[in-house]
Design a protein around this motif. Structure first.
Motif, PDB file in Angstrom:
ATOM      1  N   GLY A 230       0.792  -1.226   0.000  1.00  0.00           N
ATOM      2  CA  GLY A 230       0.000   0.000   0.000  1.00  0.00           C
ATOM      3  C   GLY A 230       0.823   1.273   0.000  1.00  0.00           C
ATOM      4  N   LEU A 231       2.026   1.214  -0.561  1.00  0.00           N
ATOM      5  CA  LEU A 231       2.865   2.405  -0.622  1.00  0.00           C
ATOM      6  C   LEU A 231       2.358   3.340  -1.721  1.00  0.00           C
ATOM      7  CD1 LEU A 231       6.385   0.728  -0.240  1.00  0.00           C
ATOM      8  CD2 LEU A 231       4.864   1.621   1.546  1.00  0.00           C
ATOM      9  N   GLY A 232       2.436   4.626  -1.474  1.00  0.00           N
ATOM     10  CA  GLY A 232       1.949   5.592  -2.452  1.00  0.00           C
ATOM     11  C   GLY A 232       2.947   5.928  -3.537  1.00  0.00           C
ATOM     12  N   ALA A 233       4.226   5.798  -3.221  1.00  0.00           N
ATOM     13  CA  ALA A 233       5.291   6.142  -4.173  1.00  0.00           C
ATOM     14  C   ALA A 233       6.556   5.409  -3.781  1.00  0.00           C
ATOM     15  CB  ALA A 233       5.541   7.651  -4.170  1.00  0.00           C
ATOM     16  N   LEU A 234       7.474   5.344  -4.737  1.00  0.00           N
ATOM     17  CA  LEU A 234       8.810   4.803  -4.495  1.00  0.00           C
ATOM     18  C   LEU A 234       9.828   5.878  -4.836  1.00  0.00           C
ATOM     19  CD1 LEU A 234       8.718   1.211  -6.050  1.00  0.00           C
ATOM     20  CD2 LEU A 234       8.665   1.850  -3.639  1.00  0.00           C
ATOM     21  N   PHE A 235      10.914   5.889  -4.081  1.00  0.00           N
ATOM     22  CA  PHE A 235      12.024   6.796  -4.327  1.00  0.00           C
ATOM     23  C   PHE A 235      13.292   5.972  -4.418  1.00  0.00           C
ATOM     24  CE2 PHE A 235       8.863   9.420  -2.385  1.00  0.00           C
ATOM     25  CZ  PHE A 235       8.985  10.654  -3.007  1.00  0.00           C
ATOM     26  N   THR A 236      14.253   6.477  -5.151  1.00  0.00           N
ATOM     27  CA  THR A 236      15.580   5.883  -5.183  1.00  0.00           C
ATOM     28  C   THR A 236      16.579   6.980  -5.514  1.00  0.00           C
ATOM     29  OG1 THR A 236      16.851   3.959  -5.923  1.00  0.00           O
ATOM     30  CG2 THR A 236      15.665   5.194  -7.635  1.00  0.00           C
ATOM     31  N   ALA A 237      17.839   6.712  -5.238  1.00  0.00           N
ATOM     32  CA  ALA A 237      18.925   7.619  -5.614  1.00  0.00           C
ATOM     33  C   ALA A 237      19.915   6.800  -6.421  1.00  0.00           C
ATOM     34  CB  ALA A 237      19.590   8.203  -4.376  1.00  0.00           C
ATOM     35  N   THR A 238      20.394   7.381  -7.504  1.00  0.00           N
ATOM     36  CA  THR A 238      21.350   6.664  -8.351  1.00  0.00           C
ATOM     37  C   THR A 238      22.482   7.587  -8.765  1.00  0.00           C
ATOM     38  OG1 THR A 238      21.621   5.362 -10.373  1.00  0.00           O
ATOM     39  CG2 THR A 238      19.970   7.110 -10.455  1.00  0.00           C
ATOM     40  N   THR A 239      23.681   7.030  -8.770  1.00  0.00           N
ATOM     41  CA  THR A 239      24.828   7.777  -9.268  1.00  0.00           C
ATOM     42  C   THR A 239      25.064   7.465 -10.745  1.00  0.00           C
ATOM     43  OG1 THR A 239      26.336   6.038  -8.536  1.00  0.00           O
ATOM     44  CG2 THR A 239      25.959   7.880  -7.012  1.00  0.00           C
ATOM     45  N   GLY A 240      24.315   6.488 -11.257  1.00  0.00           N
ATOM     46  CA  GLY A 240      24.416   6.126 -12.669  1.00  0.00           C
ATOM     47  C   GLY A 240      23.336   6.827 -13.486  1.00  0.00           C
ATOM     48  N   GLY A 241      23.114   6.332 -14.671  1.00  0.00           N
ATOM     49  CA  GLY A 241      22.130   6.926 -15.563  1.00  0.00           C
ATOM     50  C   GLY A 241      20.687   6.662 -15.156  1.00  0.00           C
ATOM     51  N   GLY A 242      20.448   5.569 -14.439  1.00  0.00           N
ATOM     52  CA  GLY A 242      19.084   5.258 -13.997  1.00  0.00           C
ATOM     53  C   GLY A 242      18.188   4.743 -15.095  1.00  0.00           C
ATOM     54  N   GLY A 243      18.767   4.246 -16.196  1.00  0.00           N
ATOM     55  CA  GLY A 243      17.972   3.824 -17.346  1.00  0.00           C
ATOM     56  C   GLY A 243      16.886   2.819 -17.023  1.00  0.00           C
ATOM     57  N   LEU A 244      17.196   1.816 -16.208  1.00  0.00           N
ATOM     58  CA  LEU A 244      16.185   0.811 -15.861  1.00  0.00           C
ATOM     59  C   LEU A 244      15.029   1.454 -15.107  1.00  0.00           C
ATOM     60  CD1 LEU A 244      15.298  -2.176 -15.839  1.00  0.00           C
ATOM     61  CD2 LEU A 244      16.536  -2.409 -13.671  1.00  0.00           C
ATOM     62  N   PHE A 245      15.353   2.308 -14.141  1.00  0.00           N
ATOM     63  CA  PHE A 245      14.294   2.994 -13.395  1.00  0.00           C
ATOM     64  C   PHE A 245      13.433   3.842 -14.329  1.00  0.00           C
ATOM     65  CE2 PHE A 245      17.455   2.398  -9.948  1.00  0.00           C
ATOM     66  CZ  PHE A 245      16.656   1.703  -9.058  1.00  0.00           C
ATOM     67  N   LEU A 246      14.067   4.563 -15.227  1.00  0.00           N
ATOM     68  CA  LEU A 246      13.324   5.425 -16.154  1.00  0.00           C
ATOM     69  C   LEU A 246      12.409   4.595 -17.055  1.00  0.00           C
ATOM     70  CD1 LEU A 246      16.205   7.900 -17.053  1.00  0.00           C
ATOM     71  CD2 LEU A 246      14.289   8.308 -15.482  1.00  0.00           C
ATOM     72  N   ARG A 247      12.882   3.435 -17.500  1.00  0.00           N
ATOM     73  CA  ARG A 247      12.045   2.571 -18.337  1.00  0.00           C
ATOM     74  C   ARG A 247      10.826   2.053 -17.581  1.00  0.00           C
ATOM     75  NH1 ARG A 247      17.087   1.007 -20.034  1.00  0.00           N
ATOM     76  NH2 ARG A 247      17.121  -0.963 -18.881  1.00  0.00           N
ATOM     77  N   TYR A 248      10.913   1.984 -16.257  1.00  0.00           N
ATOM     78  CA  TYR A 248       9.802   1.503 -15.446  1.00  0.00           C
ATOM     79  C   TYR A 248       8.998   2.646 -14.816  1.00  0.00           C
ATOM     80  CZ  TYR A 248      10.661  -3.405 -16.079  1.00  0.00           C
ATOM     81  OH  TYR A 248      10.768  -4.662 -16.643  1.00  0.00           O
ATOM     82  N   GLY A 249       9.086   3.829 -15.388  1.00  0.00           N
ATOM     83  CA  GLY A 249       8.208   4.927 -14.996  1.00  0.00           C
ATOM     84  C   GLY A 249       8.729   5.874 -13.936  1.00  0.00           C
ATOM     85  N   PHE A 250       9.948   5.686 -13.465  1.00  0.00           N
ATOM     86  CA  PHE A 250      10.513   6.629 -12.505  1.00  0.00           C
ATOM     87  C   PHE A 250      10.865   7.922 -13.231  1.00  0.00           C
ATOM     88  CE2 PHE A 250      10.957   2.783 -10.144  1.00  0.00           C
ATOM     89  CZ  PHE A 250      11.133   3.123  -8.802  1.00  0.00           C
TER      90      PHE A 250
END
Length: 173
Positions: free
Chosen positions: A124-144
């Motif tokens: 029941g979490l409303g949002a997810l957060f993460t911090a990346t020192t890389g490009g974050g491509g995988l996160f971006l592909r999944y809607g981050f």
């Protein structure tokens, strides 16, 4: 006369068969979690965490295992209160996300991220957060999408090391 040998039609968008399974980590997995994370710590992509911290927070982690039981990757998911600027209920922080070098590009990271998204929905979490020192491509592909520390959980945002110049990403669950 021309004859042809029939062949099965190609399967468009067929997903490769996963070569790993995902499960919740156990306390006794702590040394393997630390070992899997070590190359990423050396490269500066992850902060160093002692084995005792992995043991204490083992329930935060999902691990991807190969058929022979080796760890292919791991990711942590911790629940926090939402930032006052964001309002709402609890949110999650995705951390210590790593995939063994020999497993990169095989779908392990995507499988772990899908499992984290499913777990956050179940919790029941409303949002997810993460911090990346890389490009974050995988996160971006999944809607981050990029966000600011002001919208992130305050205790987590305060723990980020500004020298690492990490990018904060978020997605709604």
């Amino acid at each position: 006369m021309i004859t042809a040998t029939p062949r099965p039609a190609p399967q468009p968008h067929a997903r490769p068969v996963p070569t790993h399974s995902v499960r919740t980590a156990r306390r006794e997995d702590a040394p393997a979690l630390a070992e899997l994370s070590r190359p990423f710590v050396r490269s500066g992509a992850l902060r160093e965490r002692p084995v005792s911290l992995y043991a204490a927070h083992a329930a935060d982690f999902l691990v991807a295992e190969t058929a022979d039981g080796a760890f292919a990757g791991c990711v942590g998911l911790r629940t926090h209160r939402a930032a006052p600027a964001a309002g709402g209920g609890p949110v999650g922080v995705v951390y210590n996300f790593c995939v063994a070098e020999d497993q990169q590009g095989s779908g392990v990271g995507a499988g772990l991220l899908r499992a984290v998204l499913a777990a956050s929905h179940t919790q029941g979490l409303g949002a997810l957060f993460t911090a990346t020192t890389g490009g974050g491509g995988l996160f971006l592909r999944y809607g981050f999408t990029p966000t600011t520390a002001r919208l992130a959980p305050p205790s987590w945002a305060a723990s980020l090391d500004p020298r690492r110049n990490a990018r904060i990403l978020t997605t709604s669950v």
